[in-house]
Write an enzyme that holds these catalytic residues in place. Structure first.
Site, PDB file in Angstrom:
ATOM      1  N   GLU A 177       0.854  -1.203   0.000  1.00  0.00           N
ATOM      2  CA  GLU A 177       0.000   0.000   0.000  1.00  0.00           C
ATOM      3  C   GLU A 177       0.880   1.241   0.000  1.00  0.00           C
ATOM      4  O   GLU A 177       1.747   1.411   0.864  1.00  0.00           O
ATOM      5  CB  GLU A 177      -0.961   0.012   1.209  1.00  0.00           C
ATOM      6  CG  GLU A 177      -1.827   1.270   1.181  1.00  0.00           C
ATOM      7  CD  GLU A 177      -3.094   1.184   2.006  1.00  0.00           C
ATOM      8  OE1 GLU A 177      -3.668   0.087   2.119  1.00  0.00           O
ATOM      9  OE2 GLU A 177      -3.502   2.244   2.527  1.00  0.00           O
ATOM     10  N   GLU A 217       5.002   5.286   3.311  1.00  0.00           N
ATOM     11  CA  GLU A 217       4.476   6.637   3.597  1.00  0.00           C
ATOM     12  C   GLU A 217       5.649   7.584   3.806  1.00  0.00           C
ATOM     13  O   GLU A 217       6.700   7.180   4.322  1.00  0.00           O
ATOM     14  CB  GLU A 217       3.561   6.576   4.842  1.00  0.00           C
ATOM     15  CG  GLU A 217       2.921   7.856   5.293  1.00  0.00           C
ATOM     16  CD  GLU A 217       2.198   8.629   4.193  1.00  0.00           C
ATOM     17  OE1 GLU A 217       2.708   9.698   3.820  1.00  0.00           O
ATOM     18  OE2 GLU A 217       1.143   8.186   3.700  1.00  0.00           O
ATOM     19  N   ASP A 272      -2.583  12.004  -3.513  1.00  0.00           N
ATOM     20  CA  ASP A 272      -2.790  13.453  -3.598  1.00  0.00           C
ATOM     21  C   ASP A 272      -3.199  13.824  -5.027  1.00  0.00           C
ATOM     22  O   ASP A 272      -2.490  13.497  -5.974  1.00  0.00           O
ATOM     23  CB  ASP A 272      -1.513  14.187  -3.192  1.00  0.00           C
ATOM     24  CG  ASP A 272      -1.194  13.952  -1.728  1.00  0.00           C
ATOM     25  OD1 ASP A 272      -2.064  14.215  -0.882  1.00  0.00           O
ATOM     26  OD2 ASP A 272      -0.081  13.474  -1.430  1.00  0.00           O
ATOM     27  N   ASP A 313     -11.162  10.420  -4.874  1.00  0.00           N
ATOM     28  CA  ASP A 313     -12.418  11.190  -4.883  1.00  0.00           C
ATOM     29  C   ASP A 313     -12.316  12.341  -5.877  1.00  0.00           C
ATOM     30  O   ASP A 313     -13.153  13.244  -5.873  1.00  0.00           O
ATOM     31  CB  ASP A 313     -12.779  11.689  -3.475  1.00  0.00           C
ATOM     32  CG  ASP A 313     -11.772  12.689  -2.933  1.00  0.00           C
ATOM     33  OD1 ASP A 313     -10.792  13.014  -3.644  1.00  0.00           O
ATOM     34  OD2 ASP A 313     -11.961  13.157  -1.792  1.00  0.00           O
ATOM     35  N   THR A 326     -11.266   4.878   4.135  1.00  0.00           N
ATOM     36  CA  THR A 326     -10.077   5.487   4.762  1.00  0.00           C
ATOM     37  C   THR A 326     -10.453   6.821   5.434  1.00  0.00           C
ATOM     38  O   THR A 326     -11.530   7.370   5.206  1.00  0.00           O
ATOM     39  CB  THR A 326      -8.966   5.756   3.725  1.00  0.00           C
ATOM     40  OG1 THR A 326      -9.351   6.883   2.933  1.00  0.00           O
ATOM     41  CG2 THR A 326      -8.710   4.567   2.820  1.00  0.00           C
ATOM     42  N   LYS A 327      -9.503   7.321   6.215  1.00  0.00           N
ATOM     43  CA  LYS A 327      -9.705   8.582   6.934  1.00  0.00           C
ATOM     44  C   LYS A 327      -9.956   9.732   5.941  1.00  0.00           C
ATOM     45  O   LYS A 327     -10.877  10.526   6.095  1.00  0.00           O
ATOM     46  CB  LYS A 327      -8.433   8.860   7.752  1.00  0.00           C
ATOM     47  CG  LYS A 327      -8.603   9.814   8.858  1.00  0.00           C
ATOM     48  CD  LYS A 327      -7.347   9.806   9.714  1.00  0.00           C
ATOM     49  CE  LYS A 327      -7.431  10.927  10.717  1.00  0.00           C
ATOM     50  NZ  LYS A 327      -6.225  11.008  11.533  1.00  0.00           N
ATOM     51  N   PHE A 328      -9.160   9.771   4.889  1.00  0.00           N
ATOM     52  CA  PHE A 328      -9.280  10.825   3.885  1.00  0.00           C
ATOM     53  C   PHE A 328     -10.618  10.708   3.142  1.00  0.00           C
ATOM     54  O   PHE A 328     -11.301  11.693   2.887  1.00  0.00           O
ATOM     55  CB  PHE A 328      -8.109  10.702   2.900  1.00  0.00           C
ATOM     56  CG  PHE A 328      -8.035  11.814   1.909  1.00  0.00           C
ATOM     57  CD1 PHE A 328      -7.390  13.003   2.223  1.00  0.00           C
ATOM     58  CD2 PHE A 328      -8.629  11.693   0.651  1.00  0.00           C
ATOM     59  CE1 PHE A 328      -7.330  14.042   1.302  1.00  0.00           C
ATOM     60  CE2 PHE A 328      -8.575  12.725  -0.266  1.00  0.00           C
ATOM     61  CZ  PHE A 328      -7.924  13.896   0.063  1.00  0.00           C
ATOM     62  N   GLU A 329     -10.992   9.464   2.863  1.00  0.00           N
ATOM     63  CA  GLU A 329     -12.233   9.204   2.139  1.00  0.00           C
ATOM     64  C   GLU A 329     -13.447   9.690   2.941  1.00  0.00           C
ATOM     65  O   GLU A 329     -14.384  10.266   2.381  1.00  0.00           O
ATOM     66  CB  GLU A 329     -12.340   7.691   1.892  1.00  0.00           C
ATOM     67  CG  GLU A 329     -13.549   7.227   1.112  1.00  0.00           C
ATOM     68  CD  GLU A 329     -13.481   5.728   0.811  1.00  0.00           C
ATOM     69  OE1 GLU A 329     -12.619   5.035   1.407  1.00  0.00           O
ATOM     70  OE2 GLU A 329     -14.268   5.261  -0.022  1.00  0.00           O
TER      71      GLU A 329
HETATM   72  C1  SAM Z   1      -4.438  12.272   0.442  1.00  0.00           C
HETATM   73  S1  SAM Z   1      -3.458  11.328   1.485  1.00  0.00           S
HETATM   74  C2  SAM Z   1      -4.373   9.808   1.638  1.00  0.00           C
HETATM   75  C3  SAM Z   1      -3.948   8.996   2.819  1.00  0.00           C
HETATM   76  C4  SAM Z   1      -4.687   7.666   3.018  1.00  0.00           C
HETATM   77  N1  SAM Z   1      -4.475   6.757   1.917  1.00  0.00           N
HETATM   78  C5  SAM Z   1      -6.174   7.887   3.217  1.00  0.00           C
HETATM   79  O1  SAM Z   1      -6.934   7.617   2.262  1.00  0.00           O
HETATM   80  O2  SAM Z   1      -6.566   8.326   4.302  1.00  0.00           O
HETATM   81  C6  SAM Z   1      -2.127  10.868   0.403  1.00  0.00           C
HETATM   82  C7  SAM Z   1      -0.938  10.277   1.151  1.00  0.00           C
HETATM   83  O3  SAM Z   1       0.040   9.840   0.217  1.00  0.00           O
HETATM   84  C8  SAM Z   1       1.333  10.129   0.752  1.00  0.00           C
HETATM   85  N2  SAM Z   1       2.282  10.184  -0.368  1.00  0.00           N
HETATM   86  C9  SAM Z   1       2.268  11.052  -1.411  1.00  0.00           C
HETATM   87  N3  SAM Z   1       3.280  10.802  -2.253  1.00  0.00           N
HETATM   88  C10 SAM Z   1       3.950   9.737  -1.725  1.00  0.00           C
HETATM   89  C11 SAM Z   1       5.106   9.026  -2.132  1.00  0.00           C
HETATM   90  N4  SAM Z   1       5.768   9.347  -3.253  1.00  0.00           N
HETATM   91  N5  SAM Z   1       5.532   8.006  -1.359  1.00  0.00           N
HETATM   92  C12 SAM Z   1       4.860   7.670  -0.223  1.00  0.00           C
HETATM   93  N6  SAM Z   1       3.765   8.314   0.224  1.00  0.00           N
HETATM   94  C13 SAM Z   1       3.314   9.338  -0.523  1.00  0.00           C
HETATM   95  C14 SAM Z   1       1.134  11.458   1.476  1.00  0.00           C
HETATM   96  O4  SAM Z   1       2.122  11.697   2.461  1.00  0.00           O
HETATM   97  C15 SAM Z   1      -0.254  11.284   2.077  1.00  0.00           C
HETATM   98  O5  SAM Z   1      -0.214  10.762   3.376  1.00  0.00           O
END
Ligand code: SAM
Length: 239
Positions: free
Chosen positions: A69, A94, A144, A180, A217-220
């Site tokens: 993941e 992460e 993101d 989303d 997920t939390k973000f979702e």
């Molecule tokens: C919008 S958040 C979603 C987090 C989680 N998946 C959720 O749905 O709650 C995107 C996550 O991807 C991580 N991320 C972005 N680019 C990354 C990379 N190149 N390697 C590892 N993590 C990354 C960010 O730090 C962030 O925590």
């Protein structure tokens, strides 16, 4: 916990290539409980970044299919999923230190055995640490979205990265993405369309229903509260 290996890339003339990242280094505070979880549990659950391919049998206690993941955020849903599937091994990546702390905190409270995490940029981890033909699934939930057109170059799920994933998946392995952002969902369909090895598992060649096994997920949750539509994309690797 080490996060200081520098992996610069140079072109053929030896000129350093500035890299575009899919994340920004957040200065957000890491809480005391997150720092304490890192101190206590990193040596049990964390895997330091390295420039060599991982030997999965040395990091997981039992041999089992491996699910990777990318960008697990706080790790809540990743930990729950790993608990729901004790017959699978989970590897999370992460770049967000607070997320690493939270994930270790949740994982330790459930004494989870089948989860390991890496604190580093997933693109570097994929290039350097993941052996080819080893992953049964890659899941990327709510990457993101980088909404502005001039920021699209920062999107993680570009053609080049989607191609690297094909090397790491086993035959019939699954790539599961959820977002989303409608714009990102269609962007991914466009970036993946010329990669012949992926079979879109949607009947209409676009999106699938959220499988019940995919925990929200939390973000979702935040997106759903704002009335956002969720897009699940699922592809199977055919060689
Ligand atoms: C919008 S958040 C979603 C987090 C989680 N998946 C959720 O749905 O709650 C995107 C996550 O991807 C991580 N991320 C972005 N680019 C990354 C990379 N190149 N390697 C590892 N993590 C990354 C960010 O730090 C962030 O925590």
């Amino acid at each position: 916990m080490k996060n200081n290996i520098i992996t610069p890339r140079y072109n053929l003339e030896g000129v350093f290539l500035r890299q575009i990242h899919s994340f920004v280094c957040r200065k957000g505070r890491t809480t005391t409980s997150q720092l304490s979880a890192i101190k206590k549990y990193w040596s049990l659950i964390g895997v330091d970044f390295q420039l060599n391919a991982l030997n999965f049998s040395s990091i997981f206690k039992h041999r089992a299919p491996i699910i990777l993941e990318i960008g697990f955020g706080s790790g809540e849903s990743l930990v729950k999923t790993a608990m729901n599937f004790p017959d699978k091994n989970f590897l999370g990546i992460e770049v967000y230190k607070s997320g690493i702390g939270s994930c270790l905190h949740y994982a330790s409270s459930y004494q989870i055995q089948n989860l390991r995490i890496i604190y580093y940029d997933a693109t570097e981890v994929m290039y350097n640490m993941i052996p080819d033909d080893t992953l049964s699934k890659v899941q990327i939930f709510f990457p993101d979205p980088w909404h502005k057109k001039r920021h699209h170059k920062r999107r993680l799920l570009k053609n080049i990265f989607l191609k690297i994933i094909t090397k790491k998946l086993i035959i019939d392995g699954i790539l599961h993405i959820a977002t989303d952002s409608e714009s990102y969902a269609f962007y991914i369909l466009d970036e993946i369309k010329d990669i012949k090895n992926y079979k879109n598992l949607s009947e209409k060649n676009n999106f699938v229903k959220r499988p019940v096994s995919r925990i929200i997920t939390k973000f979702e949750k935040k997106g759903l509260l704002q009335g956002k539509k969720i897009f699940d994309l699922m592809f199977q690797l055919k060689k």
